[in-house]
Design a protein around this motif. Structure first.
Motif, PDB file in Angstrom:
ATOM      1  N   GLY A  88      16.734   6.002  -4.456  1.00 33.23           N
ATOM      2  CA  GLY A  88      16.412   4.952  -5.414  1.00 33.23           C
ATOM      3  C   GLY A  88      15.286   4.050  -4.920  1.00 33.23           C
ATOM      4  N   LEU A  89      15.304   3.730  -3.630  1.00 34.06           N
ATOM      5  CA  LEU A  89      14.220   2.944  -3.045  1.00 34.06           C
ATOM      6  C   LEU A  89      12.896   3.690  -3.177  1.00 34.06           C
ATOM      7  CD1 LEU A  89      13.208   0.524  -1.300  1.00 34.06           C
ATOM      8  CD2 LEU A  89      13.746   1.949   0.691  1.00 34.06           C
ATOM      9  N   GLY A  90      12.910   4.977  -2.887  1.00 30.80           N
ATOM     10  CA  GLY A  90      11.685   5.775  -3.006  1.00 30.80           C
ATOM     11  C   GLY A  90      11.180   5.848  -4.430  1.00 30.80           C
ATOM     12  N   VAL A  91      12.087   6.004  -5.387  1.00 33.31           N
ATOM     13  CA  VAL A  91      11.690   6.050  -6.800  1.00 33.31           C
ATOM     14  C   VAL A  91      11.101   4.710  -7.226  1.00 33.31           C
ATOM     15  CG1 VAL A  91      12.612   6.166  -9.156  1.00 33.31           C
ATOM     16  CG2 VAL A  91      13.279   7.874  -7.483  1.00 33.31           C
ATOM     17  N   GLY A  92      11.729   3.629  -6.791  1.00 35.28           N
ATOM     18  CA  GLY A  92      11.214   2.314  -7.140  1.00 35.28           C
ATOM     19  C   GLY A  92       9.835   2.055  -6.572  1.00 35.28           C
ATOM     20  N   LEU A  93       9.626   2.425  -5.325  1.00 37.59           N
ATOM     21  CA  LEU A  93       8.312   2.225  -4.717  1.00 37.59           C
ATOM     22  C   LEU A  93       7.264   3.130  -5.356  1.00 37.59           C
ATOM     23  CD1 LEU A  93       9.291   1.817  -0.974  1.00 37.59           C
ATOM     24  CD2 LEU A  93       8.410   0.065  -2.514  1.00 37.59           C
ATOM     25  N   GLU A  94       7.645   4.359  -5.695  1.00 34.86           N
ATOM     26  CA  GLU A  94       6.697   5.269  -6.340  1.00 34.86           C
ATOM     27  C   GLU A  94       6.315   4.752  -7.718  1.00 34.86           C
ATOM     28  OE1 GLU A  94       6.201  10.025  -7.315  1.00 34.86           O
ATOM     29  OE2 GLU A  94       8.214   9.189  -7.042  1.00 34.86           O
ATOM     30  N   SER A  95       7.278   4.195  -8.440  1.00 37.29           N
ATOM     31  CA  SER A  95       6.989   3.643  -9.769  1.00 37.29           C
ATOM     32  C   SER A  95       6.087   2.418  -9.684  1.00 37.29           C
ATOM     33  CB  SER A  95       8.294   3.273 -10.471  1.00 37.29           C
ATOM     34  OG  SER A  95       9.075   4.422 -10.691  1.00 37.29           O
ATOM     35  N   SER A  96       6.261   1.621  -8.622  1.00 40.14           N
ATOM     36  CA  SER A  96       5.421   0.433  -8.492  1.00 40.14           C
ATOM     37  C   SER A  96       3.983   0.777  -8.110  1.00 40.14           C
ATOM     38  CB  SER A  96       6.017  -0.526  -7.462  1.00 40.14           C
ATOM     39  OG  SER A  96       5.891  -0.003  -6.156  1.00 40.14           O
ATOM     40  N   ILE A  97       3.783   1.919  -7.456  1.00 34.55           N
ATOM     41  CA  ILE A  97       2.434   2.337  -7.067  1.00 34.55           C
ATOM     42  C   ILE A  97       1.679   2.897  -8.266  1.00 34.55           C
ATOM     43  CG2 ILE A  97       1.139   4.029  -5.709  1.00 34.55           C
ATOM     44  CD1 ILE A  97       3.228   3.682  -3.527  1.00 34.55           C
ATOM     45  N   SER A 157       0.833  -1.199   0.000  1.00 33.61           N
ATOM     46  CA  SER A 157       0.000   0.000   0.000  1.00 33.61           C
ATOM     47  C   SER A 157       0.872   1.256   0.000  1.00 33.61           C
ATOM     48  CB  SER A 157      -0.915  -0.001   1.215  1.00 33.61           C
ATOM     49  OG  SER A 157      -0.161   0.245   2.389  1.00 33.61           O
ATOM     50  N   GLN A 158       0.238   2.357  -0.326  1.00 36.20           N
ATOM     51  CA  GLN A 158       0.964   3.623  -0.388  1.00 36.20           C
ATOM     52  C   GLN A 158       1.472   4.032   0.992  1.00 36.20           C
ATOM     53  OE1 GLN A 158      -1.297   6.775  -2.140  1.00 36.20           O
ATOM     54  NE2 GLN A 158       0.399   8.219  -2.080  1.00 36.20           N
ATOM     55  N   ALA A 159       0.680   3.847   2.020  1.00 34.51           N
ATOM     56  CA  ALA A 159       1.096   4.209   3.377  1.00 34.51           C
ATOM     57  C   ALA A 159       2.278   3.353   3.833  1.00 34.51           C
ATOM     58  CB  ALA A 159      -0.065   4.062   4.345  1.00 34.51           C
ATOM     59  N   ALA A 160       2.234   2.064   3.517  1.00 35.46           N
ATOM     60  CA  ALA A 160       3.344   1.184   3.891  1.00 35.46           C
ATOM     61  C   ALA A 160       4.619   1.579   3.156  1.00 35.46           C
ATOM     62  CB  ALA A 160       2.985  -0.261   3.594  1.00 35.46           C
ATOM     63  N   SER A 161       4.496   1.997   1.896  1.00 32.22           N
ATOM     64  CA  SER A 161       5.663   2.433   1.134  1.00 32.22           C
ATOM     65  C   SER A 161       6.290   3.683   1.745  1.00 32.22           C
ATOM     66  CB  SER A 161       5.271   2.721  -0.311  1.00 32.22           C
ATOM     67  OG  SER A 161       4.817   1.566  -0.948  1.00 32.22           O
ATOM     68  N   VAL A 162       5.453   4.607   2.173  1.00 31.52           N
ATOM     69  CA  VAL A 162       5.959   5.837   2.788  1.00 31.52           C
ATOM     70  C   VAL A 162       6.707   5.511   4.075  1.00 31.52           C
ATOM     71  CG1 VAL A 162       5.251   7.974   3.931  1.00 31.52           C
ATOM     72  CG2 VAL A 162       4.233   7.338   1.748  1.00 31.52           C
ATOM     73  N   TRP A 163       6.134   4.652   4.899  1.00 33.28           N
ATOM     74  CA  TRP A 163       6.790   4.286   6.162  1.00 33.28           C
ATOM     75  C   TRP A 163       8.087   3.522   5.909  1.00 33.28           C
ATOM     76  CZ3 TRP A 163       6.244   6.558  10.524  1.00 33.28           C
ATOM     77  CH2 TRP A 163       5.042   7.186  10.825  1.00 33.28           C
ATOM     78  N   LEU A 164       8.102   2.683   4.897  1.00 28.77           N
ATOM     79  CA  LEU A 164       9.316   1.947   4.562  1.00 28.77           C
ATOM     80  C   LEU A 164      10.440   2.890   4.157  1.00 28.77           C
ATOM     81  CD1 LEU A 164      10.756  -0.770   4.061  1.00 28.77           C
ATOM     82  CD2 LEU A 164       9.886  -0.653   1.719  1.00 28.77           C
ATOM     83  N   VAL A 165      10.125   3.876   3.343  1.00 25.61           N
ATOM     84  CA  VAL A 165      11.148   4.846   2.919  1.00 25.61           C
ATOM     85  C   VAL A 165      11.617   5.682   4.111  1.00 25.61           C
ATOM     86  CG1 VAL A 165      11.578   6.877   1.478  1.00 25.61           C
ATOM     87  CG2 VAL A 165      10.397   4.914   0.525  1.00 25.61           C
TER      88      VAL A 165
END
Length: 109
Positions: free
Chosen positions: A55-64, A2-10
């Motif tokens: 890079g992690l943030g870009v990858g997660l944003e691209s996957s969303i 989820s988007q919230a989980a991606s934000v917390w992960l970054v």
């Protein structure tokens, strides 16, 4: 994810990556252990870890979904945020009061 989980992960990855250069004496946390790592190496590690986190943030944003374009302001604010996240590690490494044994290189029980 989820988007919230991606934000917390970054955010968690950024906090860990920003403090890692100041918390150990190994190069990039996996290299050979050095007696005292110079401040220049810590800055190089900080920049490399910031790029890895970006890079992690870009990858997660691209996957969303579709990645948003960013201007220079975004990168300047991100760099300032990463430096701010590194302040606990910097304070622990350079500004805390040390005992005589730590300064001399001895073991502290």
């Amino acid at each position: 994810m989820s988007q919230a989980a991606s934000v917390w992960l970054v955010l968690v990855a950024a906090i860990v990556a920003a403090n890692l250069p100041f918390m150990n004496e190994r190069l990039f946390a996996v290299g050979p252990r050095r007696p005292q790592k110079p401040f220049g190496w810590r800055l190089v590690e900080l920049v490399v870890f910031a790029m890895i986190t970006w890079g992690l943030g870009v990858g997660l944003e691209s996957s969303i979904g579709q990645r948003a374009t960013q201007g220079w302001e975004f990168y300047a604010a991100g760099a300032c945020l990463f430096i701010t996240l590194a302040s606990p590690g910097f304070v622990w490494r350079y500004l805390r009061r040390r005992t005589h044994d730590e300064v001399a290189g001895g073991e502290v029980p």
